[in-house]
Structures are given as structure tokens and as C-alpha cells.
Design an enzyme around this catalytic site. Structure first.
Site, short mmCIF file in Angstrom:
data_model
loop_
_atom_site.label_atom_id
_atom_site.label_comp_id
_atom_site.label_asym_id
_atom_site.label_seq_id
_atom_site.Cartn_x
_atom_site.Cartn_y
_atom_site.Cartn_z
N ASP A 1 -0.18 -6.82 16.89
CA ASP A 1 -0.43 -6.53 17.94
C ASP A 1 -0.07 -7.65 19.08
O ASP A 1 -0.10 -8.65 18.20
CB ASP A 1 -1.46 -6.69 17.32
N ASP B 1 -2.68 1.63 10.74
CA ASP B 1 -2.73 0.96 10.89
C ASP B 1 -4.14 0.70 10.71
O ASP B 1 -5.11 1.40 11.43
CB ASP B 1 -2.66 -0.48 11.63
N CYS C 1 -3.23 9.69 -10.65
CA CYS C 1 -3.45 7.93 -9.44
C CYS C 1 -2.48 6.76 -10.24
O CYS C 1 -2.80 6.94 -11.59
CB CYS C 1 -4.21 7.29 -8.59
N CYS D 1 -2.04 3.54 -9.34
CA CYS D 1 -2.11 2.58 -9.49
C CYS D 1 -2.44 1.43 -10.49
O CYS D 1 -2.91 2.45 -11.69
CB CYS D 1 -2.64 2.25 -8.84
N CYS E 1 -6.27 2.35 -12.05
CA CYS E 1 -6.27 3.14 -12.45
C CYS E 1 -5.53 3.38 -13.90
O CYS E 1 -5.84 4.25 -14.69
CB CYS E 1 -5.87 4.56 -11.62
N HIS F 1 -6.41 0.05 -5.44
CA HIS F 1 -5.99 2.18 -5.61
C HIS F 1 -6.19 2.12 -4.19
O HIS F 1 -5.48 3.44 -3.44
CB HIS F 1 -7.18 2.30 -6.60
#
Length: 385
Positions: free
Chosen positions: A92, A265, A303, A305, A308, A334
Site C-alpha cells: 500500500d 485485503d 475444512c 486446513c 481442522c 484456519h
């Protein structure tokens, strides 16, 4: 060939799937960018981010200007060599952080003078300095220096601010020297439709590789925010990526993707994780709640990930209540994967021409029967409700 290209590959109403080509690889949109404030996403290694499907990371010019300094980052290989993430980076301009974090002393035509929140020294940031810092950092996507007005602001201030942002955009463009970086312009105008339209149309005249919708998600009502997103995406060119800055709540992503936004974002998923909450299709789970202390289930069924697949809610609740660092790390992992899975599912739904079904199913799980009017209206404007 231009190292930066954007091509739309599929559409469903105003939603679209695109491919953005950069010097450090091509990425699929819509996508969510994890925020690596000081060159790292708090608690997560680059290999973790790659494993959960992150495509682009964001770093903050303001923070890296203060510490460790842009010239040190340049000497150590730019962000790609310094921070270990080999995919695309976005930086940015520093404008938002100056307004929100720095103790601002003066803003004028030249730029902004502010007091560092780290050591109190006075620093001047101008469009030219912002671009020089971003060129030293070496991100693929860089942002023009802009002024982000607070909400609410008087119309006179919004008008003066957007005109100054346009002049700063012209100066940012003149200061840019590196052909391997794409400069995005940022449209402002607050929630005033006339000013937002003017800012967007004037920004488009610069014929840039991408455009950002700035100055939203700063406290305004959702109805006003999405009226501006709808207006902006209607005006922005179809063949350039559109970036809605600072937005990361799942329901906001679904509404904005339906209107044709490509990039997002926000610190929300990682900050929420560090504070002990997990994102799930129904909203958020506060793991500080005692009801999770004997709950063997994963945070989110289905999920994929690591969190999980490995741990139950009871263990995560224990970590959070004990103040263990690992709790925030696992929840951040997660939460980011939750948003990446959301954008992956959105891309698939767009390719299959069923984004409306996808959005309605999301709303059923997230809101039940109480779907907020702003969400319905945004999806209807995108041709999905």
C-alpha cells in the site's frame, strides 16, 4: 510482452473470474490477500500461507519505512528475497496508516508530516517518497499515494481530498521508474455518489493497470458502502483488476464479488484469530466460551486446513484460555483458509454460471431467515438475487 496482464476468463452476472499475470507468477481472481504488516503475516510462515492457498501477500509501506527501512530491504533482495514469500507482493502507499496510526502533524499539497508511533520522530511522506519506498521494497503491485478521509467527513473536505488524491496520483505516476511494478490508482469520494463518480472517472483517465476502491469500510453503514461499490464497479473498466481495500468479512466478500470486485485485503481474519475467534459458515466461534471446552469437533466440518484436520475445538479453547501463542496461530491459519476456500468456491460457482445459488446458500447459513437488506440489494444489483 507486458509483465502485467489481466484477462477475464468467466462471468456470471457482474461477478467474474480473472487471471492476473505478474513478474512473480499468475494468480486467479477473485482472491483475498493476507496482510503481512511488517513483511510477515503474524504467526505464519510463508510455507503455511502457500499450503492454505494464499496467492498474493500485502505489506505496509508505512511500517516498513519506519522499520527496518526501505534501503535495508532493497539491499537484502527486496521483499521477495528478504521475507521469503516468492509469489506476488502488493504494497500500500502508506497513506491510510499515516491517517490512522501516525500522529499527523500536517497535511498539505506537498504531502503529510507525521510523528512516528515508534519513536516520535517527524517524518515527511510525499507521493514521490511513497513511490521511492515502494520501489525499494520491490512489490509487484504498488499503490499511488492517496488521502483516505475519515467517516463521516464534510462534503467540502471530501471534495478537496479527492482532488488532492488525483494530483498525488499524477505525481506518483511521474515518480515511478520501475517497469516491473504495476501502479494502481485509488478512487476516493467517501459515500457521496457524485464525488465517488467523479473520482473514479478521473482516475480511469490515467489508463492504469489496475484500480482500487478506497475510503470504504471505515465506519460507514453497509448500505452506503455497497452503494459505492456498486457504482464503482459499474464505472471501472472491464479489462482491469478491481481492488476493494481493507475488506475481509466473508459476507462483504460475497456481496462484493457478486458486483465484480477481484482483490481484497484485511487484517480481520488474522486479528480475529489472535483474539480467540474462528470463522465458520454461520459466523464466528468465540473459543473463550466455556461451551467449547469439551467439544471434540473440528472448527468447521469439511475444512481441509491443518487446524481442522488435527485439533478439536476443546484443545483450541484450552489454548486460547491459557493464553498460548499456538492458539492464535492455529486460528489465524484456519481463518485465512476459510476465506481462501470461500473465494475458491466463488470462482468455481462463477465458472459454472451459478453464483446466485452460491450466494443464496451462503446467506442461508450465515444469516438464516434474517438476510440483511444491504446484502440482498448488492446481490440483486450484480444479477444474483
Amino acid at each position: 510482452m507486458d509483465p502485467f496482464r489481466f484477462q477475464v476468463e468467466a462471468r456470471a452476472g457482474r461477478a467474474r473470474v480473472g487471471r492476473l499475470f505478474t513478474p512473480h507468477g499468475a494468480v486467479e481472481t477473485p482472491l483475498f490477500m493476507p496482510v503481512g504488516t511488517a513483511g510477515s503475516v503474524k504467526g505464519l510462515m510463508p510455507k503455511d500461507l502457500e499450503a492454505i492457498g494464499s496467492q498474493v501477500l500485502l505489506a505496509n509501506t508505512y511500517h516498513l519505512l519506519l522499520r527496518p527501512g526501505p534501503e535495508r530491504v532493497r539491499a537484502l533482495g527486496g521483499l521477495h528475497g528478504f521475507a521469503g514469500w516468492k509469489g506476488p507482493w502488493l504494497t500500500d502507499s502508506g497513506g491510510f496508516q499515516v491517517m490512522s496510526l501516525g500522529h499527523m502533524r500536517r497535511i498539505d499539497e506537498e504531502g503529510v508530516v507525521f510523528q512516528s508511533h515508534l519513536d516520535g520522530r517527524l517524518i515527511k511522506l510525499t507521493p514521490e517518497r511513497s513511490i521511492a519506498v515502494q520501489e525499494a521494497l520491490g512489490a509487484d503491485l504498488i499503490m499511488a499515494f492517496d488521502e483516505c478521509p475519515p467517516y463521516p467527513s464534510p462534503r467540502e473536505y471530501l471534495e478537496a481530498s479527492l482532488e488532492r488524491t488525483l494530483r498525488w496520483l499524477e505525481r506518483s505516476l511521474k515518480a515511478k521508474t520501475r517497469p516491473d511494478q504495476a501502479l494502481f490508482g485509488i478512487a476516493q469520494g467517501g459515500t457521496d455518489p457524485e464525488l465517488r463518480r467523479r473520482s473514479t472517472l478521473e482516475t480511469i483517465r490515467f489508463d492504469l493497470p489496475g484500480y482500487a476502491i478506497g475510503g470504504l469500510a471505515v465506519g460507514e453503514p453497509k448500505e452506503a458502502m455497497f452503494a459505492m461499490v456498486e457504482l464503482s464497479t459499474r464505472l471501472l473498466p472491464e479489462d482491469r483488476p478491481r481492488y476493494l481495500m481493507g475488506v475481509g468479512h466473508p459476507e462483504d466478500l460475497v456481496a462484493a464479488m457478486g458486483l465484480g470486485v477481484d482483490l481484497f485485503d484485511c487484517v480481520y481474519p488474522t486479528r480475529t484469530g489472535r483474539f480467540g475467534s474462528a470463522l465458520v459458515p454461520e459466523g464466528r466461534l468465540n473459543l473463550k466460551n466455556a461451551r467449547f471446552l469439551e467439544d471434540r469437533r473440528p472448527l468447521e466440518e469439511g475444512c481441509d486446513c491443518y487446524t481442522c484436520q488435527t485439533f478439536g475445538r476443546a484443545y483450541l479453547a484450552h489454548l486460547v484460555r491459557a493464553g498460548e501463542m499456538l492458539g492464535g496461530i492455529l486460528l489465524s491459519l484456519h481463518n485465512l483458509r476459510h476465506l481462501h476456500r470461500l473465494t475458491e468456491a466463488a470462482r468455481q460457482a462463477i465458472r459454472e454460471g451459478r453464483y446466485g445459488d452460491f450466494a443464496r446458500e451462503f446467506a442461508r447459513r450465515r444469516f438464516g431467515r434474517e438476510v440483511p437488506p444491504w446484502f440482498r440489494e448488492a446481490l440483486a444489483a450484480g444479477g444474483h438475487w
